[in-house]
Design a protein around this motif. Structure first.
Motif, PDB file in Angstrom:
ATOM      1  N   GLU A  22      26.417  69.922  53.267  1.00 23.15           N
ATOM      2  CA  GLU A  22      25.816  71.157  52.800  1.00 23.15           C
ATOM      3  C   GLU A  22      24.591  70.978  52.089  1.00 23.15           C
ATOM      4  O   GLU A  22      23.407  71.358  52.034  1.00 23.15           O
ATOM      5  CB  GLU A  22      26.610  72.061  52.176  1.00 23.15           C
ATOM      6  CG  GLU A  22      27.774  72.788  53.120  1.00 23.15           C
ATOM      7  CD  GLU A  22      29.080  73.658  52.381  1.00 23.15           C
ATOM      8  OE1 GLU A  22      29.035  73.665  51.083  1.00 23.15           O
ATOM      9  OE2 GLU A  22      29.608  74.190  53.066  1.00 23.15           O
ATOM     10  N   GLN A  23      24.726  69.904  51.084  1.00 28.84           N
ATOM     11  CA  GLN A  23      23.862  69.735  50.329  1.00 28.84           C
ATOM     12  C   GLN A  23      22.748  68.702  50.839  1.00 28.84           C
ATOM     13  O   GLN A  23      21.636  68.982  50.740  1.00 28.84           O
ATOM     14  CB  GLN A  23      24.296  68.572  48.919  1.00 28.84           C
ATOM     15  CG  GLN A  23      25.315  69.403  47.959  1.00 28.84           C
ATOM     16  CD  GLN A  23      25.908  68.612  46.920  1.00 28.84           C
ATOM     17  OE1 GLN A  23      25.391  67.399  46.647  1.00 28.84           O
ATOM     18  NE2 GLN A  23      26.808  69.154  46.304  1.00 28.84           N
ATOM     19  N   ARG A  24      22.926  67.980  51.777  1.00 24.18           N
ATOM     20  CA  ARG A  24      21.906  67.231  52.722  1.00 24.18           C
ATOM     21  C   ARG A  24      21.060  68.322  53.579  1.00 24.18           C
ATOM     22  O   ARG A  24      19.788  68.102  53.351  1.00 24.18           O
ATOM     23  CB  ARG A  24      22.517  66.279  53.751  1.00 24.18           C
ATOM     24  CG  ARG A  24      22.952  65.089  53.034  1.00 24.18           C
ATOM     25  CD  ARG A  24      23.189  63.941  54.443  1.00 24.18           C
ATOM     26  NE  ARG A  24      24.348  64.210  54.985  1.00 24.18           N
ATOM     27  CZ  ARG A  24      25.707  64.044  54.720  1.00 24.18           C
ATOM     28  NH1 ARG A  24      26.013  63.341  53.811  1.00 24.18           N
ATOM     29  NH2 ARG A  24      26.494  64.584  55.651  1.00 24.18           N
ATOM     30  N   GLN A  25      21.606  69.407  54.017  1.00 25.78           N
ATOM     31  CA  GLN A  25      21.126  70.432  54.635  1.00 25.78           C
ATOM     32  C   GLN A  25      20.009  71.122  53.876  1.00 25.78           C
ATOM     33  O   GLN A  25      18.880  71.344  53.968  1.00 25.78           O
ATOM     34  CB  GLN A  25      22.089  71.213  55.543  1.00 25.78           C
ATOM     35  CG  GLN A  25      21.152  72.337  56.154  1.00 25.78           C
ATOM     36  CD  GLN A  25      22.120  73.026  57.176  1.00 25.78           C
ATOM     37  OE1 GLN A  25      23.285  72.669  57.103  1.00 25.78           O
ATOM     38  NE2 GLN A  25      21.752  74.252  57.713  1.00 25.78           N
ATOM     39  N   ALA A  26      20.427  71.393  52.360  1.00 23.82           N
ATOM     40  CA  ALA A  26      19.849  72.177  51.504  1.00 23.82           C
ATOM     41  C   ALA A  26      18.678  71.441  51.156  1.00 23.82           C
ATOM     42  O   ALA A  26      17.564  71.901  50.906  1.00 23.82           O
ATOM     43  CB  ALA A  26      20.674  72.727  50.228  1.00 23.82           C
ATOM     44  N   ARG A  27      18.695  70.165  50.888  1.00 26.05           N
ATOM     45  CA  ARG A  27      17.507  69.331  50.496  1.00 26.05           C
ATOM     46  C   ARG A  27      16.633  69.204  51.759  1.00 26.05           C
ATOM     47  O   ARG A  27      15.465  69.301  51.323  1.00 26.05           O
ATOM     48  CB  ARG A  27      17.859  67.809  50.093  1.00 26.05           C
ATOM     49  CG  ARG A  27      18.694  67.937  48.721  1.00 26.05           C
ATOM     50  CD  ARG A  27      18.846  66.343  48.194  1.00 26.05           C
ATOM     51  NE  ARG A  27      19.716  65.696  49.208  1.00 26.05           N
ATOM     52  CZ  ARG A  27      21.069  65.563  49.007  1.00 26.05           C
ATOM     53  NH1 ARG A  27      21.754  66.210  48.151  1.00 26.05           N
ATOM     54  NH2 ARG A  27      21.841  64.675  49.841  1.00 26.05           N
ATOM     55  N   ALA A  28      17.114  69.002  52.779  1.00 27.16           N
ATOM     56  CA  ALA A  28      16.317  68.940  54.092  1.00 27.16           C
ATOM     57  C   ALA A  28      15.310  70.370  54.147  1.00 27.16           C
ATOM     58  O   ALA A  28      14.211  70.482  54.634  1.00 27.16           O
ATOM     59  CB  ALA A  28      17.070  68.878  55.142  1.00 27.16           C
ATOM     60  N   GLU A  29      15.963  71.514  53.970  1.00 24.65           N
ATOM     61  CA  GLU A  29      15.411  72.903  53.915  1.00 24.65           C
ATOM     62  C   GLU A  29      14.332  72.797  52.823  1.00 24.65           C
ATOM     63  O   GLU A  29      13.188  73.532  53.162  1.00 24.65           O
ATOM     64  CB  GLU A  29      16.504  73.906  54.017  1.00 24.65           C
ATOM     65  CG  GLU A  29      17.237  73.950  55.143  1.00 24.65           C
ATOM     66  CD  GLU A  29      18.429  74.843  55.197  1.00 24.65           C
ATOM     67  OE1 GLU A  29      18.647  75.628  54.061  1.00 24.65           O
ATOM     68  OE2 GLU A  29      18.962  75.096  56.024  1.00 24.65           O
ATOM     69  N   GLN A  30      14.602  72.473  51.689  1.00 25.26           N
ATOM     70  CA  GLN A  30      13.716  72.585  50.655  1.00 25.26           C
ATOM     71  C   GLN A  30      12.464  71.677  50.914  1.00 25.26           C
ATOM     72  O   GLN A  30      11.392  72.121  50.733  1.00 25.26           O
ATOM     73  CB  GLN A  30      14.290  71.979  49.217  1.00 25.26           C
ATOM     74  CG  GLN A  30      15.321  72.994  48.624  1.00 25.26           C
ATOM     75  CD  GLN A  30      16.112  72.291  47.460  1.00 25.26           C
ATOM     76  OE1 GLN A  30      16.079  71.094  47.348  1.00 25.26           O
ATOM     77  NE2 GLN A  30      16.501  73.210  46.656  1.00 25.26           N
ATOM     78  N   LYS A  31      12.799  70.295  51.479  1.00 31.52           N
ATOM     79  CA  LYS A  31      11.485  69.781  51.722  1.00 31.52           C
ATOM     80  C   LYS A  31      10.514  70.233  52.850  1.00 31.52           C
ATOM     81  O   LYS A  31       9.355  69.912  52.779  1.00 31.52           O
ATOM     82  CB  LYS A  31      11.991  68.219  52.248  1.00 31.52           C
ATOM     83  CG  LYS A  31      12.398  67.413  51.313  1.00 31.52           C
ATOM     84  CD  LYS A  31      13.061  65.990  51.688  1.00 31.52           C
ATOM     85  CE  LYS A  31      13.638  65.153  50.754  1.00 31.52           C
ATOM     86  NZ  LYS A  31      13.865  63.941  51.125  1.00 31.52           N
ATOM     87  N   SER A  32      11.228  70.828  53.772  1.00 31.47           N
ATOM     88  CA  SER A  32      10.331  71.525  54.887  1.00 31.47           C
ATOM     89  C   SER A  32       9.531  72.764  54.525  1.00 31.47           C
ATOM     90  O   SER A  32       8.675  73.299  55.317  1.00 31.47           O
ATOM     91  CB  SER A  32      11.329  71.693  56.059  1.00 31.47           C
ATOM     92  OG  SER A  32      12.204  72.815  55.875  1.00 31.47           O
ATOM     93  N   SER A  33      10.099  73.333  53.490  1.00 32.89           N
ATOM     94  CA  SER A  33       9.485  74.802  53.059  1.00 32.89           C
ATOM     95  C   SER A  33       8.084  74.342  52.133  1.00 32.89           C
ATOM     96  O   SER A  33       7.947  73.504  51.504  1.00 32.89           O
ATOM     97  CB  SER A  33      10.446  75.514  52.292  1.00 32.89           C
ATOM     98  OG  SER A  33      10.951  75.161  51.245  1.00 32.89           O
TER      99      SER A  33
END
Length: 69
Positions: A58-69
């Motif tokens: 979940e934390q990896r996905q949240a970080r990936a979403e932050q980077k792509s926004s």
């Protein structure tokens, strides 16, 4: 052979309080079972590992979403 942990063991492993540990089980975030006449809670070591792995994912996905926004 399955290995079961007591709630104090789980709390220590996660470095959280007993009340936080109970809340994780009551919400269904962490799977546990009640055993014996006094209904003592136990958490299978594999279930604790799954919970931790899920948090990492979940934390990896949240970080990936932050980077792509």
């Amino acid at each position: 052979m399955r290995t079961f942990l007591t709630l104090p063991d789980v709390a220590e492993a996660l470095n959280i309080s007993m009340s936080q540990t109970r809340a994780l089980i009551q919400r269904g975030d962490l799977e546990g079972i009640q055993i014996g006449g006094r209904g003592q809670w136990r958490v299978e070591e594999a279930k604790l590992d799954e919970y931790i792995d899920r948090l990492y994912a979940e934390q990896r996905q949240a970080r990936a979403e932050q980077k792509s926004s």
